[in-house]
Scaffold this active site. Sequence first.
Site, PDB file in Angstrom:
ATOM      1  N   HIS A  69      -5.572  -6.882  -6.220  1.00  0.00           N
ATOM      2  CA  HIS A  69      -4.302  -6.984  -6.950  1.00  0.00           C
ATOM      3  C   HIS A  69      -3.898  -8.450  -7.052  1.00  0.00           C
ATOM      4  CE1 HIS A  69      -0.444  -5.300  -8.467  1.00  0.00           C
ATOM      5  NE2 HIS A  69      -0.007  -6.488  -8.075  1.00  0.00           N
ATOM      6  N   CYS A  70      -4.091  -9.008  -8.232  1.00  0.00           N
ATOM      7  CA  CYS A  70      -3.716 -10.400  -8.498  1.00  0.00           C
ATOM      8  C   CYS A  70      -3.472 -10.526 -10.004  1.00  0.00           C
ATOM      9  CB  CYS A  70      -4.798 -11.363  -8.012  1.00  0.00           C
ATOM     10  SG  CYS A  70      -6.464 -10.961  -8.577  1.00  0.00           S
ATOM     11  N   HIS A  71      -2.998 -11.692 -10.420  1.00  0.00           N
ATOM     12  CA  HIS A  71      -2.599 -11.883 -11.809  1.00  0.00           C
ATOM     13  C   HIS A  71      -3.079 -13.230 -12.339  1.00  0.00           C
ATOM     14  CE1 HIS A  71       0.299  -8.630 -10.996  1.00  0.00           C
ATOM     15  NE2 HIS A  71       0.657  -9.316  -9.917  1.00  0.00           N
ATOM     16  N   TYR A 116      11.309 -12.969 -16.970  1.00  0.00           N
ATOM     17  CA  TYR A 116      11.152 -14.244 -16.267  1.00  0.00           C
ATOM     18  C   TYR A 116      10.023 -15.028 -16.912  1.00  0.00           C
ATOM     19  CZ  TYR A 116       7.106 -12.042 -14.002  1.00  0.00           C
ATOM     20  OH  TYR A 116       5.908 -11.410 -13.759  1.00  0.00           O
ATOM     21  N   ARG A 154      -1.338   0.014 -16.483  1.00  0.00           N
ATOM     22  CA  ARG A 154      -0.232  -0.044 -15.528  1.00  0.00           C
ATOM     23  C   ARG A 154       1.056   0.436 -16.181  1.00  0.00           C
ATOM     24  NH1 ARG A 154       2.552  -5.331 -12.590  1.00  0.00           N
ATOM     25  NH2 ARG A 154       2.670  -4.452 -10.480  1.00  0.00           N
ATOM     26  N   ARG A 173      14.459  -3.925 -13.599  1.00  0.00           N
ATOM     27  CA  ARG A 173      14.787  -5.351 -13.571  1.00  0.00           C
ATOM     28  C   ARG A 173      13.639  -6.211 -14.113  1.00  0.00           C
ATOM     29  NH1 ARG A 173      12.133  -7.129  -8.962  1.00  0.00           N
ATOM     30  NH2 ARG A 173      11.698  -5.500  -7.434  1.00  0.00           N
ATOM     31  N   TYR A 197       4.062   1.182 -10.710  1.00  0.00           N
ATOM     32  CA  TYR A 197       4.908   0.297  -9.908  1.00  0.00           C
ATOM     33  C   TYR A 197       6.330   0.845  -9.956  1.00  0.00           C
ATOM     34  CZ  TYR A 197       6.672  -4.186  -8.050  1.00  0.00           C
ATOM     35  OH  TYR A 197       7.258  -5.161  -7.275  1.00  0.00           O
ATOM     36  N   ASP A 201      -1.685 -10.350  -4.463  1.00  0.00           N
ATOM     37  CA  ASP A 201      -0.580 -10.423  -5.421  1.00  0.00           C
ATOM     38  C   ASP A 201      -0.371 -11.851  -5.934  1.00  0.00           C
ATOM     39  OD1 ASP A 201       1.405  -9.215  -7.030  1.00  0.00           O
ATOM     40  OD2 ASP A 201       2.982  -9.824  -5.650  1.00  0.00           O
TER      41      ASP A 201
END
Length: 297
Positions: free
Chosen positions: A34-36, A52, A127, A133, A160, A251
């Site tokens: 799990h990373c981006h 954001y 996903r 939020r 999520y 993450d």
Amino acid sequence: MTTETTTMATEPPTFHPNPSKPVYVPPAGAVDAHCHVFGPAARFPFAPERKYTPTDAPKEKLFALRRHLGFARNVIVQASCHGKDNAALIDALETEPETTRGVAVVAPSITDEELQKMDRAGVRAVRFNFLKRLVDAAPREDFQRVAERVARLGWHVVVYFEMPDLADLAPFLRGLPTTVVIDHMGRPDVADGAAAASFAAFVELLEDEKFWVKVGCPERLTVKGPPYRDVVPFARRLVETYPDRVLWGTDWPHPNMKSHIPDDGLLVDLIPAIAPTPELQRKLLIDNPLRLYWGEK
């Protein structure tokens, strides 16, 4: 789209400029599941509807971090700041096709041709984000249609959500036609303790073998802060109860973090606390992600 990207203020970096070298050495072939990747915005603009604007965190930094931490592969997850434009994700997958797999975010209107192109690039899941939020609400019927379409490709669904939403979401999740992977342990309230009724209900949900769970991300869940020992009982219970359906990830680059900048080396050093035996570590870091994302038995 480029105009939108440049008019929203970029947030400060959320990733450590010089993460420590972990004391714990992951087994050969370990997967950061799990990373981006973010941007670079000049090439891959952020979505106008984003909540954001992160600092650029391109594929080169991710792959360098992977080597620094002692991992062999990445599962790269599309984050909300890029919306449904998966170009940065696909670019990273095509750069290292053997060592990466992807989780995309798509619209119900996506074409079969586009899905098949993603599949060839290494995407293996979509996903669904239920955090209001971070994303605007979408009808569950849209998610259902997407799940039915990607099921035909052998993909799964990553979800999520936060623990207070579990009771409402559980029937819907049980009805999805795919394996369902839950991000960040369903975001339990760590202050309540691992014996809380809400976490017990989450553990009970996982009795259904369609559900998998990611046991990383202590930096988001902690009440006490580094070294995140207050999160260990939650993750360890899940690893020991469902050893064949757990995944772990850094993450990185820790999007939208406000409290502190995590040290990824410290996150890796927590692995033996949540998976205390070599067998559990191998399942968590190698066997499970390879089975789910690379199709290896």
